[in-house]
Design a protein around this motif. Structure first.
Motif, PDB file in Angstrom:
ATOM      1  N   ILE A  73      95.583 -94.400  20.125  1.00  0.00           N
ATOM      2  CA  ILE A  73      94.888 -95.231  21.319  1.00  0.00           C
ATOM      3  C   ILE A  73      95.617 -94.977  22.524  1.00  0.00           C
ATOM      4  O   ILE A  73      95.194 -94.449  23.499  1.00  0.00           O
ATOM      5  CB  ILE A  73      94.860 -96.652  21.200  1.00  0.00           C
ATOM      6  CG1 ILE A  73      93.565 -96.907  20.187  1.00  0.00           C
ATOM      7  CG2 ILE A  73      94.246 -97.373  22.582  1.00  0.00           C
ATOM      8  CD1 ILE A  73      93.394 -98.228  19.723  1.00  0.00           C
ATOM      9  N   ASP A  74      96.861 -94.880  22.537  1.00  0.00           N
ATOM     10  CA  ASP A  74      97.994 -94.666  23.613  1.00  0.00           C
ATOM     11  C   ASP A  74      97.694 -93.109  23.925  1.00  0.00           C
ATOM     12  O   ASP A  74      97.536 -92.606  25.062  1.00  0.00           O
ATOM     13  CB  ASP A  74      99.386 -94.683  23.289  1.00  0.00           C
ATOM     14  CG  ASP A  74      99.807 -96.242  23.128  1.00  0.00           C
ATOM     15  OD1 ASP A  74      99.283 -97.041  23.689  1.00  0.00           O
ATOM     16  OD2 ASP A  74     100.826 -96.502  22.572  1.00  0.00           O
ATOM     17  N   LYS A  75      97.625 -92.140  22.815  1.00  0.00           N
ATOM     18  CA  LYS A  75      97.308 -90.708  23.207  1.00  0.00           C
ATOM     19  C   LYS A  75      95.990 -90.228  23.840  1.00  0.00           C
ATOM     20  O   LYS A  75      96.062 -89.642  24.603  1.00  0.00           O
ATOM     21  CB  LYS A  75      97.175 -89.943  21.794  1.00  0.00           C
ATOM     22  CG  LYS A  75      98.904 -89.710  21.521  1.00  0.00           C
ATOM     23  CD  LYS A  75      98.934 -89.252  19.847  1.00  0.00           C
ATOM     24  CE  LYS A  75     100.330 -89.027  19.378  1.00  0.00           C
ATOM     25  NZ  LYS A  75     100.220 -88.481  18.114  1.00  0.00           N
ATOM     26  N   PHE A  76      94.951 -91.138  23.334  1.00  0.00           N
ATOM     27  CA  PHE A  76      93.436 -91.110  23.887  1.00  0.00           C
ATOM     28  C   PHE A  76      93.459 -91.648  25.161  1.00  0.00           C
ATOM     29  O   PHE A  76      93.108 -90.878  25.992  1.00  0.00           O
ATOM     30  CB  PHE A  76      92.606 -91.877  23.100  1.00  0.00           C
ATOM     31  CG  PHE A  76      91.140 -91.783  23.568  1.00  0.00           C
ATOM     32  CD1 PHE A  76      90.247 -90.842  23.276  1.00  0.00           C
ATOM     33  CD2 PHE A  76      90.858 -92.923  24.535  1.00  0.00           C
ATOM     34  CE1 PHE A  76      88.942 -90.984  23.833  1.00  0.00           C
ATOM     35  CE2 PHE A  76      89.391 -92.813  25.163  1.00  0.00           C
ATOM     36  CZ  PHE A  76      88.538 -91.907  24.655  1.00  0.00           C
ATOM     37  N   GLU A  77      94.230 -92.780  25.771  1.00  0.00           N
ATOM     38  CA  GLU A  77      94.231 -93.271  26.983  1.00  0.00           C
ATOM     39  C   GLU A  77      95.022 -92.287  27.819  1.00  0.00           C
ATOM     40  O   GLU A  77      94.764 -92.292  28.844  1.00  0.00           O
ATOM     41  CB  GLU A  77      94.609 -94.503  27.019  1.00  0.00           C
ATOM     42  CG  GLU A  77      93.752 -95.600  26.563  1.00  0.00           C
ATOM     43  CD  GLU A  77      94.227 -96.917  26.513  1.00  0.00           C
ATOM     44  OE1 GLU A  77      93.316 -98.036  26.473  1.00  0.00           O
ATOM     45  OE2 GLU A  77      95.468 -97.297  26.324  1.00  0.00           O
ATOM     46  N   THR A  78      96.197 -91.552  27.504  1.00  0.00           N
ATOM     47  CA  THR A  78      96.961 -90.657  28.329  1.00  0.00           C
ATOM     48  C   THR A  78      96.032 -89.478  28.476  1.00  0.00           C
ATOM     49  O   THR A  78      96.136 -89.051  29.883  1.00  0.00           O
ATOM     50  CB  THR A  78      98.267 -90.250  27.320  1.00  0.00           C
ATOM     51  OG1 THR A  78      99.220 -91.360  27.103  1.00  0.00           O
ATOM     52  CG2 THR A  78      98.857 -89.062  28.170  1.00  0.00           C
ATOM     53  N   ALA A  79      95.090 -88.971  27.729  1.00  0.00           N
ATOM     54  CA  ALA A  79      94.191 -87.957  27.852  1.00  0.00           C
ATOM     55  C   ALA A  79      93.043 -88.191  28.713  1.00  0.00           C
ATOM     56  O   ALA A  79      92.409 -87.361  29.575  1.00  0.00           O
ATOM     57  CB  ALA A  79      93.952 -87.152  26.534  1.00  0.00           C
ATOM     58  N   ASN A  80      92.420 -89.365  28.283  1.00  0.00           N
ATOM     59  CA  ASN A  80      91.005 -89.800  28.915  1.00  0.00           C
ATOM     60  C   ASN A  80      90.940 -91.040  29.845  1.00  0.00           C
ATOM     61  O   ASN A  80      89.900 -91.202  30.262  1.00  0.00           O
ATOM     62  CB  ASN A  80      90.276 -89.768  27.705  1.00  0.00           C
ATOM     63  CG  ASN A  80      90.105 -89.001  26.992  1.00  0.00           C
ATOM     64  OD1 ASN A  80      89.476 -87.621  27.138  1.00  0.00           O
ATOM     65  ND2 ASN A  80      90.841 -88.981  25.700  1.00  0.00           N
ATOM     66  N   GLY A  81      92.045 -91.655  29.970  1.00  0.00           N
ATOM     67  CA  GLY A  81      91.832 -92.862  30.780  1.00  0.00           C
ATOM     68  C   GLY A  81      91.965 -93.881  30.025  1.00  0.00           C
ATOM     69  O   GLY A  81      91.601 -93.915  28.849  1.00  0.00           O
ATOM     70  N   ARG A  82      92.062 -95.214  30.747  1.00  0.00           N
ATOM     71  CA  ARG A  82      92.436 -96.564  29.921  1.00  0.00           C
ATOM     72  C   ARG A  82      90.644 -96.802  29.391  1.00  0.00           C
ATOM     73  O   ARG A  82      89.737 -96.416  30.190  1.00  0.00           O
ATOM     74  CB  ARG A  82      92.480 -97.724  31.095  1.00  0.00           C
ATOM     75  CG  ARG A  82      92.803 -98.866  30.339  1.00  0.00           C
ATOM     76  CD  ARG A  82      94.380 -99.234  30.808  1.00  0.00           C
ATOM     77  NE  ARG A  82      94.833-100.519  30.386  1.00  0.00           N
ATOM     78  CZ  ARG A  82      95.493-100.730  29.245  1.00  0.00           C
ATOM     79  NH1 ARG A  82      95.782 -99.551  28.493  1.00  0.00           N
ATOM     80  NH2 ARG A  82      95.742-101.887  28.606  1.00  0.00           N
ATOM     81  N   ILE A  83      90.779 -97.235  28.138  1.00  0.00           N
ATOM     82  CA  ILE A  83      89.566 -97.928  27.739  1.00  0.00           C
ATOM     83  C   ILE A  83      89.216 -99.136  27.909  1.00  0.00           C
ATOM     84  O   ILE A  83      89.999-100.057  27.987  1.00  0.00           O
ATOM     85  CB  ILE A  83      89.579 -98.010  26.066  1.00  0.00           C
ATOM     86  CG1 ILE A  83      89.958 -96.649  25.356  1.00  0.00           C
ATOM     87  CG2 ILE A  83      88.589 -98.550  25.675  1.00  0.00           C
ATOM     88  CD1 ILE A  83      90.602 -96.338  23.882  1.00  0.00           C
ATOM     89  N   LYS A  84      88.201 -99.521  28.507  1.00  0.00           N
ATOM     90  CA  LYS A  84      87.916-100.537  29.110  1.00  0.00           C
ATOM     91  C   LYS A  84      87.297-101.822  28.098  1.00  0.00           C
ATOM     92  O   LYS A  84      86.334-101.454  27.293  1.00  0.00           O
ATOM     93  CB  LYS A  84      86.572-100.667  30.324  1.00  0.00           C
ATOM     94  CG  LYS A  84      87.320 -99.953  31.351  1.00  0.00           C
ATOM     95  CD  LYS A  84      86.154 -99.522  32.290  1.00  0.00           C
ATOM     96  CE  LYS A  84      86.632 -98.522  33.459  1.00  0.00           C
ATOM     97  NZ  LYS A  84      85.376 -98.458  34.302  1.00  0.00           N
ATOM     98  N   VAL A  85      87.682-102.985  27.901  1.00  0.00           N
ATOM     99  CA  VAL A  85      87.355-103.736  27.092  1.00  0.00           C
ATOM    100  C   VAL A  85      86.859-105.016  27.755  1.00  0.00           C
ATOM    101  O   VAL A  85      87.334-105.635  28.499  1.00  0.00           O
ATOM    102  CB  VAL A  85      88.460-104.366  25.892  1.00  0.00           C
ATOM    103  CG1 VAL A  85      88.057-105.245  24.870  1.00  0.00           C
ATOM    104  CG2 VAL A  85      89.065-103.020  25.323  1.00  0.00           C
TER     105      VAL A  85
END
Length: 103
Positions: A73-85
């Motif tokens: 999730i950290d790697k995803f958010e670094t590449a794509n932006g914060r996941i909104k929950v």
């Protein structure tokens, strides 16, 4: 001659499993010796949801899964932006934000 690494693990992935299973709800339970994750598909207008897959893990493997998910999730958010929950999960039954369809 081909040399094989003793630490190498060959993993077979069948076509059926490779397709994956869609899930929009997971329920996690545990005992003193295992964690059980039920992956469920909830569909609008369908009063009964089905467990589509169940994974049983030892406590150690559950903790390793948590660590691997956090890392990914950290790697995803670094590449794509914060996941909104959403702050509060939706109440059930879910209607997916719209009105119920009619036939």
């Amino acid at each position: 001659m081909e040399e094989q690494n003793d630490n190498q693990l060959n993993i077979e992935l069948s076509e059926e499993i490779a397709e994956g299973v869609y899930s929009n709800l997971a329920i996690i339970t545990h005992s003193s010796s295992e964690f059980v994750i039920d992956f469920i598909r909830v569909m609008p207008g369908v009063p009964k949801a089905k467990v589509k897959s169940r994974v049983v893990l030892t406590p150690e493997h559950a903790k390793r899964l948590l660590s691997a998910l956090e890392d990914n999730i950290d790697k995803f958010e670094t590449a794509n932006g914060r996941i909104k929950v959403q702050p509060d999960p939706p109440a059930f039954p879910m209607n997916f934000g719209g009105t119920m369809g009619q036939a």
